[in-house]
Design a protein around this motif. Structure first.
Motif, PDB file in Angstrom:
ATOM      1  N   LEU A  68       0.841  -1.203   0.000  1.00  0.00           N
ATOM      2  CA  LEU A  68       0.000   0.000   0.000  1.00  0.00           C
ATOM      3  C   LEU A  68       0.876   1.253   0.000  1.00  0.00           C
ATOM      4  CD1 LEU A  68      -2.831  -1.055   2.503  1.00  0.00           C
ATOM      5  CD2 LEU A  68      -2.789  -1.235   0.004  1.00  0.00           C
ATOM      6  N   HIS A  69       1.903   1.233  -0.835  1.00  0.00           N
ATOM      7  CA  HIS A  69       2.827   2.361  -0.956  1.00  0.00           C
ATOM      8  C   HIS A  69       3.412   2.750   0.400  1.00  0.00           C
ATOM      9  CE1 HIS A  69       1.996   2.716  -5.141  1.00  0.00           C
ATOM     10  NE2 HIS A  69       0.758   3.175  -5.001  1.00  0.00           N
ATOM     11  N   ARG A  71       2.190   2.910   3.228  1.00  0.00           N
ATOM     12  CA  ARG A  71       1.346   3.680   4.146  1.00  0.00           C
ATOM     13  C   ARG A  71       1.183   2.925   5.464  1.00  0.00           C
ATOM     14  NH1 ARG A  71      -3.959   4.035   2.682  1.00  0.00           N
ATOM     15  NH2 ARG A  71      -3.815   2.470   1.023  1.00  0.00           N
ATOM     16  N   ASP A 356     -10.264   9.091   4.759  1.00  0.00           N
ATOM     17  CA  ASP A 356      -9.070   8.956   5.604  1.00  0.00           C
ATOM     18  C   ASP A 356      -9.326   8.023   6.784  1.00  0.00           C
ATOM     19  OD1 ASP A 356      -7.796  10.808   3.932  1.00  0.00           O
ATOM     20  OD2 ASP A 356      -8.552  12.485   5.110  1.00  0.00           O
ATOM     21  N   ARG A 434     -11.140  11.794  -5.603  1.00  0.00           N
ATOM     22  CA  ARG A 434      -9.827  11.198  -5.883  1.00  0.00           C
ATOM     23  C   ARG A 434      -9.969   9.808  -6.500  1.00  0.00           C
ATOM     24  NH1 ARG A 434      -8.940  13.408  -0.609  1.00  0.00           N
ATOM     25  NH2 ARG A 434      -9.054  11.333   0.325  1.00  0.00           N
ATOM     26  N   ASP A 443      -5.627   1.031 -13.597  1.00  0.00           N
ATOM     27  CA  ASP A 443      -5.969   2.252 -12.855  1.00  0.00           C
ATOM     28  C   ASP A 443      -6.664   1.926 -11.532  1.00  0.00           C
ATOM     29  OD1 ASP A 443      -4.864   3.912 -14.753  1.00  0.00           O
ATOM     30  OD2 ASP A 443      -6.749   4.224 -15.823  1.00  0.00           O
ATOM     31  N   GLU A 446      -4.105   0.744  -8.919  1.00  0.00           N
ATOM     32  CA  GLU A 446      -3.397   1.855  -8.288  1.00  0.00           C
ATOM     33  C   GLU A 446      -4.296   2.563  -7.277  1.00  0.00           C
ATOM     34  OE1 GLU A 446      -0.333   4.609  -7.362  1.00  0.00           O
ATOM     35  OE2 GLU A 446      -0.428   2.538  -8.108  1.00  0.00           O
ATOM     36  N   TYR A 447      -5.571   2.674  -7.584  1.00  0.00           N
ATOM     37  CA  TYR A 447      -6.520   3.274  -6.637  1.00  0.00           C
ATOM     38  C   TYR A 447      -6.580   2.448  -5.355  1.00  0.00           C
ATOM     39  CZ  TYR A 447     -10.878   5.133  -4.727  1.00  0.00           C
ATOM     40  OH  TYR A 447     -11.814   5.702  -3.898  1.00  0.00           O
ATOM     41  N   ARG A 449      -4.226   0.574  -4.077  1.00  0.00           N
ATOM     42  CA  ARG A 449      -2.989   0.768  -3.303  1.00  0.00           C
ATOM     43  C   ARG A 449      -2.971   2.112  -2.585  1.00  0.00           C
ATOM     44  NH1 ARG A 449       0.238  -3.447  -4.520  1.00  0.00           N
ATOM     45  NH2 ARG A 449       0.308  -4.278  -6.650  1.00  0.00           N
ATOM     46  N   LEU A 450      -3.599   3.110  -3.177  1.00  0.00           N
ATOM     47  CA  LEU A 450      -3.593   4.450  -2.589  1.00  0.00           C
ATOM     48  C   LEU A 450      -4.633   4.639  -1.493  1.00  0.00           C
ATOM     49  CD1 LEU A 450      -3.136   6.654  -5.788  1.00  0.00           C
ATOM     50  CD2 LEU A 450      -1.531   6.504  -3.874  1.00  0.00           C
ATOM     51  N   HIS A 451      -5.753   3.888  -1.561  1.00  0.00           N
ATOM     52  CA  HIS A 451      -6.883   4.230  -0.695  1.00  0.00           C
ATOM     53  C   HIS A 451      -7.395   3.110   0.203  1.00  0.00           C
ATOM     54  CE1 HIS A 451      -7.337   8.176  -2.523  1.00  0.00           C
ATOM     55  NE2 HIS A 451      -7.181   7.608  -3.707  1.00  0.00           N
ATOM     56  N   HIS A 453      -7.899   0.614   3.174  1.00  0.00           N
ATOM     57  CA  HIS A 453      -7.510   0.644   4.586  1.00  0.00           C
ATOM     58  C   HIS A 453      -8.252  -0.458   5.319  1.00  0.00           C
ATOM     59  CE1 HIS A 453     -11.320   2.555   5.904  1.00  0.00           C
ATOM     60  NE2 HIS A 453     -11.204   3.367   4.868  1.00  0.00           N
TER      61      HIS A 453
END
Length: 527
Positions: A68-69, A71, A356, A434, A443, A446-447, A449-451, A453
């Motif tokens: 997850l990059h 995070r 978040d 986002r 795509d 990548e979403y 991995r970024l978001h 949780h």
């Protein structure tokens, strides 16, 4: 000296305190690291996000998650009476019957657990083959009835999915519909409300709050008590019969390891003397990651309106309206690809901007929904960075290190984007906050991995069959049991709190030597 010392006043600890103390000849002490549950927002379902990172939250984070990059993922855990049932969304989702049959442990099949689910339950829909009435835990339909909850279900049906009126009927999970939740008269009904508070009226139950246990006292291979601190005062509590750990999937292995019970290398690396090399303590950590899809809009129907005087009055006088919203009011189960024996994702849908990990303040009205990966194969661990028991556990979940977990997450987001395009949701799903550049696999991956949780459903760090036996006794130590979500081999296809209620009910029978009730489904089939 008490007969039983229970460490943790969360769901399992509350159930045990109530059931063990039904015998007036048994003395029980329940120890809670946090305060009593008198914070007003605990009892207002829509306010659960205000409890995050407060004094009633252990406020954990994972270490950097490699997929997850790097995070760090926020991991709230309840630190008050009722534990996480006092700060969570309150969903009542048992899981799929197949989940329990996969445990492979005598006495723990779905048919054998169903009587305990029913024993715990007071379902406002009434008694049935799969539901109970008269139990301590109030299970209710939602009273918010937000238009976006209905619109989401309608949109899922427009997208070709089926309707499901009851995800806990034991027959079929697939489909979309309203969730049931642990509420009474529109207010949160935690395990403390259901079990612990009534038990505290008994003279044989003692409650110790704001007391953090640091170590299990073990003498000659037997657990005989616990010791910890309230501020600067050291307090030791002795157990004549058993010490029972009900501290959850992070804190139970943490306490075991600080007592010298755990993987020898982990303990030796932080200079804790190894009392018992137990290599599986803290291992096999499972969770359910969610990929939230947040859609801001201008329609004034989100839970933000709950602060308005008329809705405060409605909540106080009638127990209805937006303040009764538990967040995920509706949702549904689906299979992201063919060949699966059961759903691999569940959608949670809530009438708010849940950004978040719930830590971000809503900037306006919105709707949030997204897929939760159910039977995730990715496995992490709980370990130590220090021999100081006042530090926090080292938690690594290793989300999405398994390729199938990623496939489920990507397929789930793509299914969610298709639902968002349907007519019923168009007033609320203009542009995703986002969002991914497209619905292509690349795509969307990548979403994710970024978001992605946690949805806060950690299990399996003191797994049954490895750390504990089928009666939940810690292998290698007498007088010590674990009764909480950490014994579950898998997180399953539900929200673990409902399962922990049944675990606590069954554990009480095991501890007291009572015969197990007759399996209900098998009995009905024979009749």
């Amino acid at each position: 000296m008490y007969d039983y010392v229970i460490v943790g006043a969360g769901t399992a600890g509350s159930v045990l305190a109530a059931r063990l103390s039904e015998d007036p000849g048994i003395t029980v002490c329940v120890v809670e690291a946090g305060p009593v549950d008198d914070a007003q927002n605990i009892h207002i379902p829509a306010a659960f996000g205000t409890l995050f990172r407060s004094r009633v939250d252990w406020d954990y984070d994972s270490h950097e998650e490699p997929m997850l990059h790097r995070r760090r993922i926020y991991l709230p855990r309840g630190k008050t009476l009722g534990g996480s049932s006092s700060i969570n969304a309150g969903l009542y989702l048992r899981g799929n019957p197949a989940d329990f049959d996969l445990w492979g442990q005598p006495g723990w099949t779905f048919d054998e657990l169903l009587p305990y689910f029913k024993r715990s339950e007071d379902n406002e829909r009434g008694e049935s083959k799969y539901h109970g009435v008269g139990g301590p835990m109030s299970v209710s339909d939602g009273r918010s009835n937000n238009v976006m909850g209905t619109a989401f279900v309608d949109a899922a049906l427009e997208a070709g999915h089926s309707f499901n009126a009851d995800f806990n009927d034991g027959a079929n999970q697939d489909g979309f519909g309203p969730f049931q939740m642990m509420q009474r008269d529109g207010r949160r009904w935690s395990s403390a409300d259901a079990y612990l508070r009534p038990a505290l009226s008994r003279p044989n139950v003692t409650l110790e709050t704001n007391l953090q246990i640091h170590r299990i006292v073990i003498e000659n291979g037997r657990a005989v008590g616990v010791t910890g601190y309230r501020l600067d005062e050291q307090i030791t509590l002795r157990a004549n019969r058993e010490v029972i750990l009900s501290s959850g999937s992070y804190n139970t292995p943490f306490l075991l390891m600080h007592s010298g019970i755990g993987p020898a290398k982990v303990l030796s690396d932080v200079d804790i003397p190894v009392l018992l090399d137990h290599p599986d303590v803290g291992q096999n950590l499972k969770d359910q990651p969610i990929v939230p899809m947040v859609y801001p809009h201008d329609v004034p129907v989100s839970t933000l309106i709950g602060h308005e005087p008329q809705y405060v009055k409605e909540f106080l006088e009638h127990g209805t309206g937006p303040l009764t919203s538990n967040g995920p009011e509706s949702g549904g189960y689906l299979r992201t690809r063919s060949g699966l024996d059961a759903p691999d994702v569940v959608f949670y849908n809530g009438p708010l901007m849940f950004a978040d990990s719930g830590l971000g303040l809503p900037t306006g009205h919105g709707i949030t929904f997204g897929p939760v990966v159910l039977m995730a194969e990715s496995t992490g661990d709980v370990s130590l960075d220090s021999d100081d028991p006042t530090t926090k556990p080292k938690i690594v979940h290793n989300y999405f290190t398994n390729e199938d977990d990623l496939r489920s997450a990507v397929g789930g987001v793509q299914a969610g984007m298709e639902i968002a395009r349907q007519k019923s949701l168009r007033p609320y799903t203009g542009t995703m906050l986002r969002g991914p550049a497209s619905d292509s696999d690349k795509d969307v991956l990548e979403y994710v991995r970024l978001h992605a949780h946690s949805i806060f459903h950690a299990t399996s760090t003191c797994m049954i069959g490895k750390v504990v036996d089928a009666e939940l006794r810690v292998k290698g130590i007498d007088g010590l049991r674990v009764v909480d979500a950490s014994i579950m081999p898998r997180t399953g296809r539900g929200a673990p709190n409902a399962t922990v209620l049944a675990i606590g009910e069954k554990a009480a029978d095991l501890i007291l030597g009572r015969p197990a009730p007759r399996p209900l489904v098998a009995a009905a089939a024979k009749e």
